[in-house]
Design a protein around this motif. Structure first.
Motif, mmCIF file in Angstrom:
data_model
loop_
_atom_site.group_PDB
_atom_site.id
_atom_site.type_symbol
_atom_site.label_atom_id
_atom_site.label_comp_id
_atom_site.label_asym_id
_atom_site.label_seq_id
_atom_site.Cartn_x
_atom_site.Cartn_y
_atom_site.Cartn_z
ATOM 1 N N ASP A 96 0.832 -1.208 0.000
ATOM 2 C CA ASP A 96 0.000 0.000 0.000
ATOM 3 C C ASP A 96 0.865 1.256 0.000
ATOM 4 O O ASP A 96 0.626 2.204 -0.754
ATOM 5 N N THR A 97 1.862 1.261 0.861
ATOM 6 C CA THR A 97 2.765 2.412 0.943
ATOM 7 C C THR A 97 3.578 2.543 -0.337
ATOM 8 O O THR A 97 3.863 3.652 -0.793
ATOM 9 N N LEU A 98 3.927 1.418 -0.927
ATOM 10 C CA LEU A 98 4.689 1.435 -2.170
ATOM 11 C C LEU A 98 3.884 2.081 -3.295
ATOM 12 O O LEU A 98 4.424 2.859 -4.092
ATOM 13 N N VAL A 99 2.596 1.807 -3.356
ATOM 14 C CA VAL A 99 1.735 2.437 -4.375
ATOM 15 C C VAL A 99 1.655 3.941 -4.127
ATOM 16 O O VAL A 99 1.780 4.749 -5.060
ATOM 17 N N ASN A 100 1.471 4.347 -2.859
ATOM 18 C CA ASN A 100 1.433 5.785 -2.535
ATOM 19 C C ASN A 100 2.758 6.459 -2.864
ATOM 20 O O ASN A 100 2.788 7.584 -3.392
ATOM 21 N N LEU A 101 3.848 5.792 -2.589
ATOM 22 C CA LEU A 101 5.173 6.322 -2.884
ATOM 23 C C LEU A 101 5.366 6.492 -4.382
ATOM 24 O O LEU A 101 5.892 7.519 -4.848
ATOM 25 N N SER A 102 4.920 5.528 -5.142
ATOM 26 C CA SER A 102 5.019 5.595 -6.602
ATOM 27 C C SER A 102 4.230 6.777 -7.145
ATOM 28 O O SER A 102 4.703 7.506 -8.030
ATOM 29 N N GLU A 103 3.039 6.998 -6.623
ATOM 30 C CA GLU A 103 2.207 8.123 -7.074
ATOM 31 C C GLU A 103 2.826 9.459 -6.677
ATOM 32 O O GLU A 103 2.861 10.404 -7.471
ATOM 33 N N PHE A 104 3.319 9.541 -5.453
ATOM 34 C CA PHE A 104 3.874 10.813 -4.978
ATOM 35 C C PHE A 104 5.163 11.183 -5.706
ATOM 36 O O PHE A 104 5.375 12.357 -6.051
ATOM 37 N N LEU A 105 6.027 10.224 -5.957
ATOM 38 C CA LEU A 105 7.300 10.500 -6.625
ATOM 39 C C LEU A 105 7.175 10.499 -8.151
ATOM 40 O O LEU A 105 8.136 10.825 -8.843
ATOM 41 N N ALA A 106 5.987 10.119 -8.651
ATOM 42 C CA ALA A 106 5.736 10.039 -10.092
ATOM 43 C C ALA A 106 6.719 9.076 -10.760
ATOM 44 O O ALA A 106 7.301 9.361 -11.808
ATOM 45 N N VAL A 107 6.900 7.953 -10.121
ATOM 46 C CA VAL A 107 7.769 6.890 -10.649
ATOM 47 C C VAL A 107 6.899 5.649 -10.818
ATOM 48 O O VAL A 107 6.194 5.265 -9.892
ATOM 49 N N PRO A 108 6.929 5.034 -11.978
ATOM 50 C CA PRO A 108 6.120 3.817 -12.158
ATOM 51 C C PRO A 108 6.553 2.716 -11.186
ATOM 52 O O PRO A 108 7.714 2.628 -10.796
ATOM 53 N N LEU A 109 5.580 1.890 -10.824
ATOM 54 C CA LEU A 109 5.872 0.787 -9.904
ATOM 55 C C LEU A 109 6.889 -0.180 -10.498
ATOM 56 O O LEU A 109 7.678 -0.774 -9.769
ATOM 57 N N ASP A 110 6.882 -0.322 -11.815
ATOM 58 C CA ASP A 110 7.852 -1.214 -12.458
ATOM 59 C C ASP A 110 9.279 -0.807 -12.126
ATOM 60 O O ASP A 110 10.121 -1.660 -11.832
ATOM 61 N N ILE A 111 9.539 0.473 -12.156
ATOM 62 C CA ILE A 111 10.902 0.948 -11.880
ATOM 63 C C ILE A 111 11.241 0.741 -10.405
ATOM 64 O O ILE A 111 12.355 0.328 -10.068
ATOM 65 N N LEU A 112 10.269 1.003 -9.535
ATOM 66 C CA LEU A 112 10.527 0.805 -8.105
ATOM 67 C C LEU A 112 10.728 -0.670 -7.771
ATOM 68 O O LEU A 112 11.623 -1.041 -7.008
ATOM 69 N N LEU A 113 9.898 -1.510 -8.352
ATOM 70 C CA LEU A 113 9.953 -2.931 -8.007
ATOM 71 C C LEU A 113 11.033 -3.695 -8.751
ATOM 72 O O LEU A 113 11.709 -4.539 -8.184
ATOM 73 N N LYS A 114 11.155 -3.433 -10.026
ATOM 74 C CA LYS A 114 12.021 -4.264 -10.854
ATOM 75 C C LYS A 114 13.416 -3.738 -11.007
ATOM 76 O O LYS A 114 14.176 -4.302 -11.776
ATOM 77 N N GLY A 115 13.826 -2.763 -10.298
ATOM 78 C CA GLY A 115 15.161 -2.219 -10.483
ATOM 79 C C GLY A 115 16.192 -3.271 -10.861
ATOM 80 O O GLY A 115 15.858 -4.400 -11.147
ATOM 81 N N ASP A 116 17.441 -2.927 -10.916
ATOM 82 C CA ASP A 116 18.479 -3.861 -11.337
ATOM 83 C C ASP A 116 18.599 -5.047 -10.386
ATOM 84 O O ASP A 116 18.757 -6.182 -10.827
ATOM 85 N N GLY A 117 18.534 -4.789 -9.098
ATOM 86 C CA GLY A 117 18.766 -5.855 -8.119
ATOM 87 C C GLY A 117 17.589 -6.805 -7.971
ATOM 88 O O GLY A 117 17.767 -7.964 -7.671
ATOM 89 N N ASN A 118 16.370 -6.320 -8.201
ATOM 90 C CA ASN A 118 15.166 -7.116 -8.055
ATOM 91 C C ASN A 118 15.075 -7.743 -6.659
ATOM 92 O O ASN A 118 14.407 -8.736 -6.458
ATOM 93 N N LEU A 119 15.796 -7.148 -5.716
ATOM 94 C CA LEU A 119 15.855 -7.677 -4.359
ATOM 95 C C LEU A 119 14.525 -7.508 -3.629
ATOM 96 O O LEU A 119 14.100 -8.395 -2.894
ATOM 97 N N MET A 120 13.866 -6.385 -3.867
ATOM 98 C CA MET A 120 12.631 -6.112 -3.150
ATOM 99 C C MET A 120 11.528 -7.078 -3.574
ATOM 100 O O MET A 120 10.775 -7.570 -2.729
#
Length: 166
Positions: A45-69
């Motif tokens: 839930d917080t991740l979706v709010n963070l994505s909207e506030f920073l104007a960054v797609p969830l794909d970039i937040l979730l799938k970054g290079d490390g894919n650790l999250m």
């Protein structure tokens, strides 16, 4: 880029402090710091709010290079389901045990023969019994005692002179 780096970079681009961004997301500054240092991750839930506030797609937040999250979140979900299943099994066993003991207690209290038949705590012995007066050794003992009493009675009733002759 990893989630922590994307978060830190976007926060600095928007000229926000950790406290300001934390207030907007309704979390503490320490929580935001842990996210930026890769020590923990936000819930979905917080991740979706963070994505909207920073104007960054969830794909970039979730799938970054490390894919650790993504791996961490999916592992947490699998662990939660596994523990939930274990908990349900243990609770089911406890409920069945309580129900079984309750039925046995009811059967014992009401003298219900049908329920008592399955009660492992009651010892029931089946067999044949001989009536006490018909046991051979006991009967012989009783007859010998009766004979001794009769002899004593006879001895007491006879005069002494007759006893001397015997």
């Amino acid at each position: 880029m990893q989630f922590a780096n994307v978060l830190r970079k976007k926060r600095k681009e928007l000229h926000l402090t950790q406290q300001q961004l934390a207030d907007k997301l309704h979390v503490t500054r320490q929580t935001l710091s842990r996210w930026e240092n890769n020590l923990s991750y936000p819930n979905l839930d917080t991740l979706v709010n963070l994505s909207e506030f920073l104007a960054v797609p969830l794909d970039i937040l979730l799938k970054g290079d490390g894919n650790l999250m993504v791996n961490k979140i999916s592992q947490d979900v699998r662990d939660k389901n596994k523990y939930k299943r274990y908990l349900l099994i243990v609770l089911g066993i406890i409920v069945l045990l309580f129900l079984w003991l309750s039925i046995l207690g009811y059967g014992r209290a009401m003298q219900n023969e049908w329920i008592d038949r399955f009660n492992p705590f009651l010892r029931v012995q089946y067999g044949y019994a001989v009536l006490p007066n018909q046991v051979p050794e006991k009967r012989k003992r009783q007859l010998s005692l009766i004979a001794m009493v009769k002899i004593n009675m006879l001895l007491l009733l006879k005069p002494r002179s007759e006893l001397m002759r015997l």
